[in-house]
Design a protein around this motif. Structure first.
Motif, mmCIF file in Angstrom:
data_model
loop_
_atom_site.group_PDB
_atom_site.id
_atom_site.type_symbol
_atom_site.label_atom_id
_atom_site.label_comp_id
_atom_site.label_asym_id
_atom_site.label_seq_id
_atom_site.Cartn_x
_atom_site.Cartn_y
_atom_site.Cartn_z
ATOM 1 N N LYS A 1 0.837 -1.199 0.000
ATOM 2 C CA LYS A 1 0.000 0.000 0.000
ATOM 3 C C LYS A 1 0.875 1.253 0.000
ATOM 4 N N ASN A 2 0.416 2.262 -0.734
ATOM 5 C CA ASN A 2 1.103 3.544 -0.758
ATOM 6 C C ASN A 2 0.446 4.468 0.275
ATOM 7 N N LEU A 3 1.246 4.899 1.252
ATOM 8 C CA LEU A 3 0.713 5.715 2.335
ATOM 9 C C LEU A 3 0.810 7.205 2.057
ATOM 10 N N GLY A 4 1.152 7.561 0.815
ATOM 11 C CA GLY A 4 1.262 8.970 0.483
ATOM 12 C C GLY A 4 2.660 9.503 0.726
ATOM 13 N N SER A 5 2.748 10.757 1.099
ATOM 14 C CA SER A 5 4.028 11.445 1.236
ATOM 15 C C SER A 5 4.844 10.930 2.415
ATOM 16 N N ARG A 6 6.169 10.937 2.251
ATOM 17 C CA ARG A 6 7.046 10.568 3.354
ATOM 18 C C ARG A 6 6.953 11.571 4.506
ATOM 19 N N THR A 7 6.680 12.834 4.194
ATOM 20 C CA THR A 7 6.611 13.851 5.244
ATOM 21 C C THR A 7 5.230 13.922 5.899
ATOM 22 N N ALA A 8 4.202 13.394 5.222
ATOM 23 C CA ALA A 8 2.849 13.424 5.791
ATOM 24 C C ALA A 8 2.101 12.153 5.407
ATOM 25 N N PRO A 9 2.523 10.997 5.910
ATOM 26 C CA PRO A 9 1.860 9.744 5.544
ATOM 27 C C PRO A 9 0.436 9.689 6.096
ATOM 28 N N ASN A 10 -0.373 8.868 5.454
ATOM 29 C CA ASN A 10 -1.766 8.694 5.866
ATOM 30 C C ASN A 10 -1.802 7.810 7.115
ATOM 31 N N LEU A 11 -1.960 8.430 8.274
ATOM 32 C CA LEU A 11 -1.910 7.692 9.540
ATOM 33 C C LEU A 11 -3.139 6.821 9.749
ATOM 34 N N LEU B 1 -4.824 5.174 7.374
ATOM 35 C CA LEU B 1 -4.588 3.962 6.601
ATOM 36 C C LEU B 1 -3.501 3.119 7.260
ATOM 37 N N LEU B 2 -2.477 3.781 7.762
ATOM 38 C CA LEU B 2 -1.393 3.070 8.441
ATOM 39 C C LEU B 2 -1.929 2.277 9.626
ATOM 40 N N ALA B 3 -2.739 2.884 10.443
ATOM 41 C CA ALA B 3 -3.300 2.183 11.612
ATOM 42 C C ALA B 3 -4.196 1.031 11.182
ATOM 43 N N ALA B 4 -4.954 1.220 10.096
ATOM 44 C CA ALA B 4 -5.859 0.171 9.623
ATOM 45 C C ALA B 4 -5.111 -1.056 9.142
ATOM 46 N N LEU B 5 -3.862 -0.888 8.730
ATOM 47 C CA LEU B 5 -3.059 -2.020 8.251
ATOM 48 C C LEU B 5 -2.537 -2.890 9.391
ATOM 49 N N LYS B 6 -2.649 -2.402 10.622
ATOM 50 C CA LYS B 6 -2.226 -3.146 11.822
ATOM 51 C C LYS B 6 -0.785 -3.662 11.709
ATOM 52 N N PRO B 7 0.170 -2.758 11.501
ATOM 53 C CA PRO B 7 1.572 -3.198 11.403
ATOM 54 C C PRO B 7 2.104 -3.631 12.763
ATOM 55 N N ASP B 8 3.137 -4.448 12.762
ATOM 56 C CA ASP B 8 3.810 -4.766 14.015
ATOM 57 C C ASP B 8 5.210 -4.154 14.081
ATOM 58 N N LEU B 9 5.583 -3.347 13.058
ATOM 59 C CA LEU B 9 6.823 -2.576 13.100
ATOM 60 C C LEU B 9 6.733 -1.459 12.069
ATOM 61 N N ILE B 10 7.148 -0.255 12.459
ATOM 62 C CA ILE B 10 7.218 0.890 11.553
ATOM 63 C C ILE B 10 8.661 1.381 11.531
ATOM 64 N N LEU C 1 6.297 12.972 14.054
ATOM 65 C CA LEU C 1 5.138 12.080 14.147
ATOM 66 C C LEU C 1 5.381 10.902 15.086
ATOM 67 N N TYR C 2 6.558 10.853 15.695
ATOM 68 C CA TYR C 2 6.925 9.669 16.489
ATOM 69 C C TYR C 2 5.891 9.322 17.569
ATOM 70 N N PRO C 3 5.379 10.278 18.355
ATOM 71 C CA PRO C 3 4.386 9.894 19.371
ATOM 72 C C PRO C 3 3.171 9.194 18.770
ATOM 73 N N GLU C 4 2.668 9.705 17.642
ATOM 74 C CA GLU C 4 1.503 9.079 17.009
ATOM 75 C C GLU C 4 1.860 7.715 16.416
ATOM 76 N N LEU C 5 3.023 7.637 15.774
ATOM 77 C CA LEU C 5 3.431 6.377 15.155
ATOM 78 C C LEU C 5 3.635 5.289 16.197
ATOM 79 N N SER C 6 4.274 5.640 17.301
ATOM 80 C CA SER C 6 4.574 4.633 18.322
ATOM 81 C C SER C 6 3.328 4.153 19.044
#
Length: 304
Positions: free
Chosen positions: A82-92, A94-103, A113-118
């Motif tokens: 999946k393409n999450l859009g821009s590296r500087t402003a990724p689609n969070l 969509l990212l959360a919906a993918l349920k990753p186990d590592l970013i 964005l680290y607090p939101e990503l973590s």
């Protein structure tokens, strides 16, 4: 007695921590991550970790700026990522919906964005472009990426192969009498009237100096270890360095030879301007490092 009880408690806590994190905690530039098992759903928010994982045979479930990635990096993207859009402003969302186990990502683009990503998943962000020592940082970060995805031994072999390749490339230049040959490395952004000149502090320059060439640029380093000159500066640069190999990286739409205000002047100089392939990425991992050196060796194949 109290000291003994404290020691027993500390040992028990340590054992629990090790049990929960059998591979140990892996530090990154904004903290650390603990993965109980090699992750199966990895998201990469920058091209460096994406390149590293593809080289290690790991297929990320998603990445950022995927449309431009093949224009710069000579690796095929796996289908279905999946393409999450821009590296500087990724689609969070969509990212959360993918349920990753590592970013994985880069502090320069995703650090804020680290607090939101973590909160979404364990997140490791590295500074790929420190003010100096970018080659050592690239190797270190590649091994950390490999360790995080359970491919540490494979990662060590990749770096051993790169070291051997660089040594062989240096020997090839010495055999041709090109050791210590001065060079300049320029990346063109002709549409913006900007040309990046790589200082000795950059990863690309470190790689070329590792094989025995000598960066002759003395300009002041700005962002990412680069100096920036305009069209007049570029023409003056090549005119004043007729004996220097000028390696030029330019995407078709940014080729200075197609600029009517610059191209004719460049052709009048006696400088040896050697184009590298447009897909020569100067900020990548071991794969792009090898491609850069291969391009340089190809370009100077006819140099006397």
């Amino acid at each position: 007695m109290q000291k003994s009880l404290w020691l027993v408690g500390w040992v028990a806590a340590l054992a629990l921590a090790q049990a929960a994190c059998p591979g140990g905690r892996v530090a990154h530039d904004l903290g650390e991550v603990c993965l109980p098992a090699p992750p199966k759903r990895v998201v990469t928010l920058d091209w460096r970790p994406l390149e590293d994982l593809l080289l290690l045979g790991v297929r990320p479930v998603a990445g950022a700026d995927l449309e431009d990635f093949p224009r710069w990096v000579r690796l095929s993207l796996p289908r279905g990522s999946k393409n999450l859009g821009s590296r500087t402003a990724p689609n969070l969302e969509l990212l959360a919906a993918l349920k990753p186990d590592l970013i994985l990502g880069y502090t320069g683009f995703q650090g804020r964005l680290y607090p939101e990503l973590s909160r979404i998943a364990p997140t490791a962000l590295y500074d790929y472009l420190p003010p100096e020592g970018q080659l050592a940082a690239m190797e270190r970060h590649f091994l950390l990426h490999a360790r995080l995805v359970g491919k540490e031994e494979e990662g060590k072999k990749v770096l051993e192969d790169l070291k051997r390749f660089l040594a062989q490339s240096g020997q090839s230049l010495r055999d041709k009498g090109l050791a210590e040959k001065p060079f300049l490395l320029v990346q063109a952004w002709a549409r913006e009237k900007v040309y990046n000149v790589f200082t000795r502090a950059t990863l690309a320059s470190e790689l070329l100096e590792r094989i025995g060439l000598r960066n002759t640029w003395k300009g002041r380093a700005e962002a990412y270890g680069l100096s920036r000159v305009g069209p007049e500066g570029l023409v003056r640069l090549v005119r004043e360095n007729p004996e220097v190999l000028v390696f030029l990286i330019a995407q078709p739409e940014n080729n200075p030879f197609k600029d009517p205000a610059v191209g004719p002047l460049l052709r009048l100089t006696r400088a040896q301007i050697l184009p590298l392939a447009p897909t020569t990425w100067t900020y990548g991992g071991p794969h792009s490092a090898r491609v850069l050196v291969e391009e340089v060796l190809r370009a100077i194949g006819g140099v006397k």
